[in-house]
Write a protein that holds these residues in place. Sequence first.
Motif, PDB file in Angstrom:
ATOM      1  N   SER A  26       0.820  -1.207   0.000  1.00 39.71           N
ATOM      2  CA  SER A  26       0.000   0.000   0.000  1.00 39.71           C
ATOM      3  C   SER A  26       0.857   1.262   0.000  1.00 39.71           C
ATOM      4  O   SER A  26       0.583   2.223  -0.721  1.00 39.71           O
ATOM      5  CB  SER A  26      -0.919  -0.037   1.221  1.00 39.71           C
ATOM      6  OG  SER A  26      -1.555   1.178   1.390  1.00 39.71           O
ATOM      7  N   GLY A  30       0.960   3.854  -2.862  1.00 40.54           N
ATOM      8  CA  GLY A  30       0.498   5.198  -2.545  1.00 40.54           C
ATOM      9  C   GLY A  30       1.566   6.246  -2.810  1.00 40.54           C
ATOM     10  O   GLY A  30       1.282   7.316  -3.330  1.00 40.54           O
ATOM     11  N   TRP A 156       3.016   2.948  12.552  1.00 37.85           N
ATOM     12  CA  TRP A 156       2.219   4.136  12.828  1.00 37.85           C
ATOM     13  C   TRP A 156       3.094   5.217  13.445  1.00 37.85           C
ATOM     14  O   TRP A 156       3.039   6.381  13.037  1.00 37.85           O
ATOM     15  CB  TRP A 156       1.052   3.795  13.750  1.00 37.85           C
ATOM     16  CG  TRP A 156       0.255   4.993  14.118  1.00 37.85           C
ATOM     17  CD1 TRP A 156      -0.650   5.647  13.329  1.00 37.85           C
ATOM     18  CD2 TRP A 156       0.313   5.707  15.350  1.00 37.85           C
ATOM     19  NE1 TRP A 156      -1.152   6.726  13.992  1.00 37.85           N
ATOM     20  CE2 TRP A 156      -0.581   6.787  15.233  1.00 37.85           C
ATOM     21  CE3 TRP A 156       1.043   5.544  16.539  1.00 37.85           C
ATOM     22  CZ2 TRP A 156      -0.772   7.709  16.273  1.00 37.85           C
ATOM     23  CZ3 TRP A 156       0.852   6.445  17.557  1.00 37.85           C
ATOM     24  CH2 TRP A 156      -0.051   7.517  17.419  1.00 37.85           C
ATOM     25  N   ASP A 160       3.659   8.623  11.632  1.00 36.59           N
ATOM     26  CA  ASP A 160       2.889   9.720  12.200  1.00 36.59           C
ATOM     27  C   ASP A 160       3.694  10.590  13.157  1.00 36.59           C
ATOM     28  O   ASP A 160       3.309  11.710  13.438  1.00 36.59           O
ATOM     29  CB  ASP A 160       1.671   9.136  12.950  1.00 36.59           C
ATOM     30  CG  ASP A 160       0.403   9.759  12.445  1.00 36.59           C
ATOM     31  OD1 ASP A 160       0.195   9.676  11.219  1.00 36.59           O
ATOM     32  OD2 ASP A 160      -0.348  10.345  13.249  1.00 36.59           O
ATOM     33  N   ARG A 169       4.717  11.078   4.251  1.00 37.97           N
ATOM     34  CA  ARG A 169       3.320  11.498   4.054  1.00 37.97           C
ATOM     35  C   ARG A 169       3.244  12.654   3.077  1.00 37.97           C
ATOM     36  O   ARG A 169       2.353  12.708   2.226  1.00 37.97           O
ATOM     37  CB  ARG A 169       2.695  11.884   5.392  1.00 37.97           C
ATOM     38  CG  ARG A 169       2.159  10.675   6.154  1.00 37.97           C
ATOM     39  CD  ARG A 169       1.533  11.082   7.445  1.00 37.97           C
ATOM     40  NE  ARG A 169       2.536  11.526   8.410  1.00 37.97           N
ATOM     41  CZ  ARG A 169       2.442  12.645   9.120  1.00 37.97           C
ATOM     42  NH1 ARG A 169       1.400  13.438   8.979  1.00 37.97           N
ATOM     43  NH2 ARG A 169       3.390  12.973   9.967  1.00 37.97           N
ATOM     44  N   ASP A 173       1.153  12.673  -0.446  1.00 40.40           N
ATOM     45  CA  ASP A 173       0.104  13.646  -0.750  1.00 40.40           C
ATOM     46  C   ASP A 173       0.431  14.451  -2.000  1.00 40.40           C
ATOM     47  O   ASP A 173      -0.437  14.701  -2.829  1.00 40.40           O
ATOM     48  CB  ASP A 173      -0.093  14.604   0.436  1.00 40.40           C
ATOM     49  CG  ASP A 173      -0.804  13.909   1.581  1.00 40.40           C
ATOM     50  OD1 ASP A 173      -1.379  12.833   1.322  1.00 40.40           O
ATOM     51  OD2 ASP A 173      -0.773  14.419   2.714  1.00 40.40           O
ATOM     52  N   GLY A 233      -8.043   1.110   0.829  1.00 41.25           N
ATOM     53  CA  GLY A 233      -7.618   2.407   0.303  1.00 41.25           C
ATOM     54  C   GLY A 233      -6.109   2.461   0.232  1.00 41.25           C
ATOM     55  O   GLY A 233      -5.425   1.974   1.133  1.00 41.25           O
ATOM     56  N   SER A 236      -2.835   4.119   2.856  1.00 41.54           N
ATOM     57  CA  SER A 236      -3.350   4.333   4.205  1.00 41.54           C
ATOM     58  C   SER A 236      -3.019   3.127   5.068  1.00 41.54           C
ATOM     59  O   SER A 236      -3.397   2.000   4.743  1.00 41.54           O
ATOM     60  CB  SER A 236      -4.856   4.555   4.148  1.00 41.54           C
ATOM     61  OG  SER A 236      -5.444   4.170   5.354  1.00 41.54           O
ATOM     62  N   GLY A 239      -6.092   1.759   6.616  1.00 42.24           N
ATOM     63  CA  GLY A 239      -6.830   1.047   5.578  1.00 42.24           C
ATOM     64  C   GLY A 239      -6.317  -0.368   5.402  1.00 42.24           C
ATOM     65  O   GLY A 239      -7.099  -1.319   5.358  1.00 42.24           O
ATOM     66  N   PHE A 282     -10.605   3.776   3.448  1.00 45.74           N
ATOM     67  CA  PHE A 282      -9.854   4.842   4.109  1.00 45.74           C
ATOM     68  C   PHE A 282      -9.010   5.657   3.142  1.00 45.74           C
ATOM     69  O   PHE A 282      -8.150   6.413   3.550  1.00 45.74           O
ATOM     70  CB  PHE A 282      -8.965   4.258   5.209  1.00 45.74           C
ATOM     71  CG  PHE A 282      -9.764   3.615   6.309  1.00 45.74           C
ATOM     72  CD1 PHE A 282     -10.240   4.375   7.359  1.00 45.74           C
ATOM     73  CD2 PHE A 282     -10.049   2.270   6.252  1.00 45.74           C
ATOM     74  CE1 PHE A 282     -10.993   3.774   8.362  1.00 45.74           C
ATOM     75  CE2 PHE A 282     -10.800   1.676   7.251  1.00 45.74           C
ATOM     76  CZ  PHE A 282     -11.268   2.425   8.305  1.00 45.74           C
ATOM     77  N   GLY A 283      -9.214   5.460   1.860  1.00 46.75           N
ATOM     78  CA  GLY A 283      -8.425   6.188   0.872  1.00 46.75           C
ATOM     79  C   GLY A 283      -8.904   7.628   0.766  1.00 46.75           C
ATOM     80  O   GLY A 283     -10.046   7.946   1.102  1.00 46.75           O
ATOM     81  N   LYS A 284      -7.999   8.497   0.305  1.00 44.84           N
ATOM     82  CA  LYS A 284      -8.364   9.895   0.230  1.00 44.84           C
ATOM     83  C   LYS A 284      -9.063  10.229  -1.078  1.00 44.84           C
ATOM     84  O   LYS A 284     -10.078  10.869  -1.124  1.00 44.84           O
ATOM     85  CB  LYS A 284      -7.125  10.765   0.396  1.00 44.84           C
ATOM     86  CG  LYS A 284      -6.720  10.810   1.854  1.00 44.84           C
ATOM     87  CD  LYS A 284      -5.591  11.777   2.083  1.00 44.84           C
ATOM     88  CE  LYS A 284      -5.056  11.618   3.495  1.00 44.84           C
ATOM     89  NZ  LYS A 284      -3.670  11.189   3.491  1.00 44.84           N
TER      90      LYS A 284
END
Lengths: 287, 331
Positions: A26, A30, A156, A160, A169, A173, A233, A236, A239, A282-284
Amino acid sequence: MNLWLLLAINSITFGGLLFLLSAGFSLIFGLMRIPNLTHGSMFMLGAYVGASMVMTFHLPFWIGAAIAALTVAVFGGLIERLLLRRLAGAEQAQVLVTLGISLIVADFCLMVWTGDPISVATPPGLVGGVRFVDLFFPTYRIAIILIACVIGALLWVLLDRTRLGAMIRAGVDDPQMARVVGIRVSRLFTIVFCLGAALAGFGGIMGAPILSVYPGLDNDMLPLALVVVILGGTGSLLGSLVGSFVIGFIYNYGQALFPELAYFVLFLPMVVVLVLRPQGLFGKQAP
Amino acid sequence: MTATRIGLLAGAVVLLTVPLWVPGDYYVSVCSQILIYAIFALGVDVLIGYGGLVSLGHAGLFGIASYAVAYTLAAGVGHIAAVIVALVLALVGTALFAALSLRVTGIGFIMITLAIGELLWGLAYRWISVTNGDNGISVANRPAPFGISLNPPTHFYYATLVVFALSVFAAWVFIGSPLGASLKGTRDQPRRMNALGYHVWLVRFCACMFSGLLTAIAGILFIYYTQFISPQTLTLTASAEPVLMVISGGSGTLLGPIVGAALVEIVKNIASAYITRWNMLLGAIFVAIVIFMPEGLVPGSRRLVRALLKARAKAPAVAAAAEPNSGEPTP
């Protein structure tokens, strides 16, 4: 009643393995927009390398697992640096090269480890079961669940709470803007690819005592990773976590309840999600 | 234009005389197989090359057609009815396939088609009451159109060649048609096409249906060729094969998929007799193509030939231009 509970434990275990497989998939998908069709091969390669370390060289299980994860990480890094790097944005060439590599890996494994399935012994100390109230839980499966949770938590924290995670991240994006502000996205690509490969390889050896290792394992796992990622998603972490456990449950209960339609039932929720929410749970945004 | 015509003529002569110069029945059969897969790859190329949509689930559609023929024949229906049922079922399947997968494009499309292909494989593998599971279904005999039995390999080859020629012609007409042109438009500039008033989704849907038709034709030929179908025909590897043929041969050309099909089938059926690790060879060939000719063999060779011609045309001119200078002493 006991059957249901056993199925539930198996489902969660399988979900944990799927999470190890799909989290990297993922992230790679992504961040890099690469359909990494070698991901199943990485799972299989990790399983074979680990199995050799444990069964042939008699190394302790966890050292074997670490070597397997490292080997696959290096292999992934080489693919990314030498091949995929040149093919940014060329989606057809990426499909061709990743499928070509998976053919090579499958044939290499067949050559080195022959076509006989290899069963890996459960690591000593995790053999047997744990008695809780009046129920019996297999220890190794519980260990897998715990390890998947720990790795999930670590990922995580990494994504994060650290600077590297913030950069990843940002890369997911908006890669162009990330480059503009001075993030070396190309190095992030290599890191993420190695990380994803290592997780897949580790998942392979972790799953080996349950699934055993056999030719064709790669093609069994790749579609599952895809379904998890489509369901959860792309890009994520949450996700892929939720997707893994959902698919783990559907896979095990489907096999038990509707053996004739097991695979149909497995891919059905994906179709439903696609129709209702094409970007995944949970995908954007739609890919 | 004349070069194209000469090439076409040469190709037609080579294909028509295959049973005369190949060394045996086995190789005639391999050639039939190449043609069948070329039709399949052409169908996939309509989507990949002209629509920009990479499908990894086409073996599912191929399998629907094959299983439909096998199942209806086993139920005791005639060949014509079986073929019609297969075409109808495969097209209905394609319509559903397109309706689900065309919600997205790009990598999303790859993943969804892959998952649908796996779903169909799962049905073939596990829905034993219909598909007989891993044991598969056999077809007792090939049809005999106009009283000519297709059982001898040579007869079957010529029948396949006729269908192949018609399919290539149909693909050529489709690509040249306004619909084909608008498909290329949706590949390159979907938003502009939308702004110009084209229904992008519908154009893509039509391309999917045409692609599904070619795939179904290939599937029907395949079941008569092997006279046996099992879930093996619907695996992910089987779906990847035509995609690899198209991309390695050169997507967005009519010749590319045919060259790619020949390459893959020759490695699979002929090189495999000499090399045990032919899968590795095939993988290495794909990786090499990506490195040296990322656009595919046909456009890549065209570029090489053009560069060579240009270099040859330039060489005398350069030599002539260099000569007066080289004789001159430097001041």
